[in-house]
Scaffold this motif. Structure first.
Motif, PDB file in Angstrom:
ATOM      1  N   GLU A 102       0.554  10.112   3.671  1.00  0.00           N
ATOM      2  CA  GLU A 102      -0.737   9.838   3.012  1.00  0.00           C
ATOM      3  C   GLU A 102      -1.891   9.427   3.946  1.00  0.00           C
ATOM      4  OE1 GLU A 102      -4.147   7.522   0.737  1.00  0.00           O
ATOM      5  OE2 GLU A 102      -2.764   7.023   2.286  1.00  0.00           O
ATOM      6  N   GLU A 103      -1.470   8.476   4.964  1.00  0.00           N
ATOM      7  CA  GLU A 103      -2.304   7.802   5.739  1.00  0.00           C
ATOM      8  C   GLU A 103      -2.771   8.711   6.979  1.00  0.00           C
ATOM      9  OE1 GLU A 103      -3.337   5.123   4.802  1.00  0.00           O
ATOM     10  OE2 GLU A 103      -1.870   3.792   3.583  1.00  0.00           O
ATOM     11  N   ASP A 115       0.786  -1.159   0.069  1.00  0.00           N
ATOM     12  CA  ASP A 115      -0.188   0.003   0.039  1.00  0.00           C
ATOM     13  C   ASP A 115       0.846   1.173  -0.013  1.00  0.00           C
ATOM     14  OD1 ASP A 115      -1.754   2.006   0.594  1.00  0.00           O
ATOM     15  OD2 ASP A 115      -2.100   1.441   2.599  1.00  0.00           O
ATOM     16  N   GLY A 116       1.078   1.826  -1.195  1.00  0.00           N
ATOM     17  CA  GLY A 116       1.844   2.980  -1.252  1.00  0.00           C
ATOM     18  C   GLY A 116       3.257   2.609  -1.974  1.00  0.00           C
ATOM     19  N   HIS A 172      -6.840   8.806  -1.858  1.00  0.00           N
ATOM     20  CA  HIS A 172      -5.611   8.385  -2.353  1.00  0.00           C
ATOM     21  C   HIS A 172      -5.144   9.827  -2.772  1.00  0.00           C
ATOM     22  CE1 HIS A 172      -5.737   4.406  -2.711  1.00  0.00           C
ATOM     23  NE2 HIS A 172      -6.631   4.332  -3.502  1.00  0.00           N
TER      24      HIS A 172
HETATM   25 ZN   LIG Z   1      -2.200   3.990  -0.136  1.00  0.00          ZN
END
Ligand SMILES: [Zn+2]
Length: 401
Positions: free
Chosen positions: A118-119, A86-87, A351
């Motif tokens: 991002e998270e 993820d990422g 996103h």
């Molecule tokens: Zn992500």
């Protein structure tokens, strides 16, 4: 080794760079993030990119070229106890594809951005990295503190960023050709459709709220059933309404993810039940209708049960459509690679593209992930699917050229 295999190997190597020995945690502006930048920055240099970091701490690898800049990328931070794809997959895949263009001319510049946050795990705000690039970084965020009381400005300065010059990270839309992100789907749709990759049509909009029923606490043994004002019973009735309202409107997802009950004892009637609400849909209108229904249901239940309702709106983000032009190019690249018409799907997760859409046309390619599992160390992708994604991205770049 195939390029896809080496991409997976790099994801594994980066997945070992963590704040904690037993699980993957890599938050904004931490020493683990610094170590990740050493690793990824090295891969960028090996691919012939000039590497720098912007004031907000994003990692940027640039391949010069005439005219505008195509931005590729994803985020390098993780959730707590994260998976390794993820990422990072989006950043590492982009580096691998640019390696394929090592000796091929492109009529535009390309930058790969590894977004720093991002998270939103360390500070109570998400998309810090792409917000800065989009010129939407609110200076007040710099005063937010993490769980250890470290202000964001101090963490960023220690990391090597420049809190006083965040504005310099913002990109001029006139200089951007577009933004394209490869990301694991984080859901089961592609697996169900039997497709290795899919083209994202829209990133869904979201509404968040905190909903609280206030009744009256009382003795579980002495207050008769018809004299109770049980906040938790009201909450239970409403939670089922959340489920049925969402099911009535196709494509709506609605979740009560957290509930707190007070006083919270076996022998006390609950006086307070406080819940979070998360509602998403690709259509802003449908999402708002669902919210209006849920509010009306909550009011009806509160009135019938003689409890009070407190509805605290915690913000919303609008749905973000991807670029029709870039989406078509991506779809053509999928068809040329797989021999099948491309699957198109919405992204239920937020996103970096949501922010990047403020300054550029955006496109997203989803990669099938095992059982749709994400934000979990069990995240898995197939090497063959990654190979397809790399070929699609290569064709996409070739087509833009
Ligand atoms: Zn992500």
């Amino acid at each position: 080794m195939s390029t896809a295999a080496s991409v997976l190997e790099r994801c594994a190597a980066l997945g070992r760079v963590s704040e904690e020995p037993e699980r993957l945690v890599r938050r904004y502006a931490t020493p683990a993030m610094r170590e990740a930048y050493e690793l990824v920055g090295g891969w960028m240099r090996d691919a012939g990119l000039a590497v720098r970091e912007d004031a907000a701490g994003n990692l940027v690898g640039r391949r010069d070229g005439p005219g505008k800049t195509l931005v590729l990328g994803s985020h390098l931070d993780t959730v707590i106890d994260a998976g390794r794809y993820d990422g990072p997959l989006g950043v590492i895949a982009a580096i691998a594809v640019l390696e394929r263009f090592w000796d091929r001319a492109l009529p535009f510049a390309v930058e790969i951005v590894g977004f720093a946050d991002e998270e939103g795990v360390r500070y109570p705000t998400s998309f810090l990295g792409s917000s800065a690039v989009a010129g939407r970084f609110a200076p007040a965020w710099l005063e937010l503190e993490d769980a250890d009381g470290v202000a964001m400005a101090d963490a960023l300065r220690d990391f090597g960023g420049d809190p006083d010059a965040i504005g310099s990270a913002a990109r001029d839309p006139a200089g951007l050709l577009g933004y394209c992100e490869v990301h694991i789907e984080q859901g089961p749709v592609l697996e169900r459709r039997g497709a290795p990759v899919g083209v994202v049509t829209t990133i869904t909009g979201q509404t968040h709220a905190e909903v609280c029923f206030l009744g009256e606490a009382g003795h579980a043994g002495t207050v008769p059933m018809n004299a109770r004002r049980d906040a938790l019973a009201a909450a239970a009735e409403w939670m089922l309404a959340v489920e049925s309202v969402a099911r009535r409107r196709q494509g709506t997802v609605a979740t009560v993810g957290k509930i707190q009950v007070e006083p919270g004892a076996r022998n006390v009637i609950p006086g307070v039940a406080r819940m979070t609400l998360d509602v998403r849909h690709t259509s802003n209108a449908v999402r708002r209708e669902a919210i209006a229904d849920l509010r009306a249901e909550a009011q009806r239940i509160a009135a019938a049960r003689e409890v009070e309702l407190d509805w605290d709106a915690r913000g919303e983000t609008a749905a973000v459509p991807t670029s029709p032009d870039l989406g078509l190019r991506l779809a053509d690249a999928v068809e040329a690679t797989t021999g099948h018409p491309p699957e198109r799907l919405a992204s239920g997760a937020g996103h970096d593209g949501v922010l990047m859409a403020e300054v550029a046309e955006i496109a997203m390619l989803f990669v099938r992930c095992e059982r749709g599992i994400s934000h979990n160390p069990a995240e898995a992708v197939a090497e063959a699917d990654v190979a397809v994604a790399l070929d699609v991205l290569e064709r996409f770049l070739g087509d833009l050229a």
